[in-house]
Design a protein around this motif. Structure first.
Motif, PDB file in Angstrom:
ATOM      1  N   ARG A 169       0.833  -1.208   0.000  1.00 58.96           N
ATOM      2  CA  ARG A 169       0.000   0.000   0.000  1.00 58.96           C
ATOM      3  C   ARG A 169       0.866   1.256   0.000  1.00 58.96           C
ATOM      4  N   ALA A 170       1.941   1.246   0.787  1.00 60.72           N
ATOM      5  CA  ALA A 170       2.836   2.403   0.846  1.00 60.72           C
ATOM      6  C   ALA A 170       3.530   2.630  -0.493  1.00 60.72           C
ATOM      7  N   ILE A 171       3.932   1.552  -1.157  1.00 58.21           N
ATOM      8  CA  ILE A 171       4.570   1.677  -2.475  1.00 58.21           C
ATOM      9  C   ILE A 171       3.615   2.351  -3.453  1.00 58.21           C
ATOM     10  N   ALA A 172       2.377   1.879  -3.497  1.00 56.41           N
ATOM     11  CA  ALA A 172       1.394   2.473  -4.418  1.00 56.41           C
ATOM     12  C   ALA A 172       1.203   3.956  -4.124  1.00 56.41           C
ATOM     13  N   GLU A 173       1.105   4.297  -2.858  1.00 58.92           N
ATOM     14  CA  GLU A 173       0.901   5.699  -2.476  1.00 58.92           C
ATOM     15  C   GLU A 173       2.108   6.564  -2.859  1.00 58.92           C
ATOM     16  N   ILE A 174       3.316   6.082  -2.565  1.00 57.80           N
ATOM     17  CA  ILE A 174       4.530   6.843  -2.861  1.00 57.80           C
ATOM     18  C   ILE A 174       4.723   7.011  -4.363  1.00 57.80           C
ATOM     19  N   VAL A 175       4.601   5.936  -5.118  1.00 58.65           N
ATOM     20  CA  VAL A 175       4.805   6.009  -6.567  1.00 58.65           C
ATOM     21  C   VAL A 175       3.752   6.930  -7.196  1.00 58.65           C
ATOM     22  N   ASN A 176       2.507   6.801  -6.809  1.00 62.95           N
ATOM     23  CA  ASN A 176       1.453   7.686  -7.357  1.00 62.95           C
ATOM     24  C   ASN A 176       1.742   9.149  -7.041  1.00 62.95           C
ATOM     25  N   LYS A 177       2.174   9.428  -5.834  1.00 65.98           N
ATOM     26  CA  LYS A 177       2.480  10.807  -5.432  1.00 65.98           C
ATOM     27  C   LYS A 177       3.684  11.361  -6.204  1.00 65.98           C
ATOM     28  N   GLU A 178       4.751  10.583  -6.281  1.00 65.96           N
ATOM     29  CA  GLU A 178       5.978  11.065  -6.925  1.00 65.96           C
ATOM     30  C   GLU A 178       5.871  11.147  -8.441  1.00 65.96           C
ATOM     31  N   MET A 179       5.055  10.311  -9.033  1.00 67.45           N
ATOM     32  CA  MET A 179       4.935  10.307 -10.495  1.00 67.45           C
ATOM     33  C   MET A 179       3.781  11.170 -11.000  1.00 67.45           C
TER      34      MET A 179
END
Length: 180
Positions: A169-179
């Motif tokens: 879940r954290a990966i999805a949130e971080i990648v969506n935010k950064e990209m």
């Protein structure tokens, strides 16, 4: 522009000087390093992410220089949360322009019982591929075993499913935010 990307779990790659039998850090045999180099070379990749790299940056750079003709001149490697020093890396034939580590990111466990950090890291490498920006992320969750109470990434021991789902879940949130 075509970019070939690969990923490789090198399974406990420790150099002799990084080895520690008590921590399960056995040196990677030379024949396995030669096979690793052969597989990477034959694959035709331009960028390779690797997981379970426990050796030093200097040893990794030496490996690419001596086994792969120095074609992978650029390396992203940051600190890890793993008690044994197991890292994730990105090696590239193209310049790495920016590296972002997420070792200090805190996020909730899946069951809401607390918070945690990535088992190793969620490593981001931004790469300049002939003027075209490219971003790659790599991570490596620990096994599904129950963590030891003294594991610094999982204080008090943690249900591995709660950890792994929380990381996802954290990966999805971080990648969506950064990209974005």
């Amino acid at each position: 522009v075509t970019l070939n990307v690969g990923t490789y779990n090198v399974k406990n790659w420790f150099a002799p000087e990084d080895a520690n039998q008590e921590l399960g850090k056995k040196p990677k045999p030379q024949r396995e390093l030669e096979a690793l180099a052969d597989n990477i070379g034959r694959s035709g990749v331009d960028v390779v992410s690797m997981q379970e790299v426990g050796t030093s940056r200097a040893n990794i750079e030496k490996f690419f220089a001596s086994h792969l003709n120095g074609e992978f001149k650029y390396l992203a490697m940051e600190n890890t949360n793993d008690a044994r020093g197991v890292h994730v890396i990105v090696a590239s034939k193209y310049p790495i322009t920016n590296v972002v580590t997420h070792t200090d990111a805190r996020f909730p466990l899946a069951d809401g019982s607390g918070e945690t950090k990535f088992s190793r890291d969620l490593l981001r490498a931004d790469i300049d591929v002939k003027g075209i920006p490219f971003t790659i992320y790599t991570t490596h969750g620990k096994s599904r075993r129950v963590y030891a109470a003294n594991d610094p990434a999982h204080p008090g021991g943690t249900n591995p499913d709660n950890q792994r789902i929380g990381e996802g879940r954290a990966i999805a949130e971080i990648v969506n935010k950064e990209m974005k």
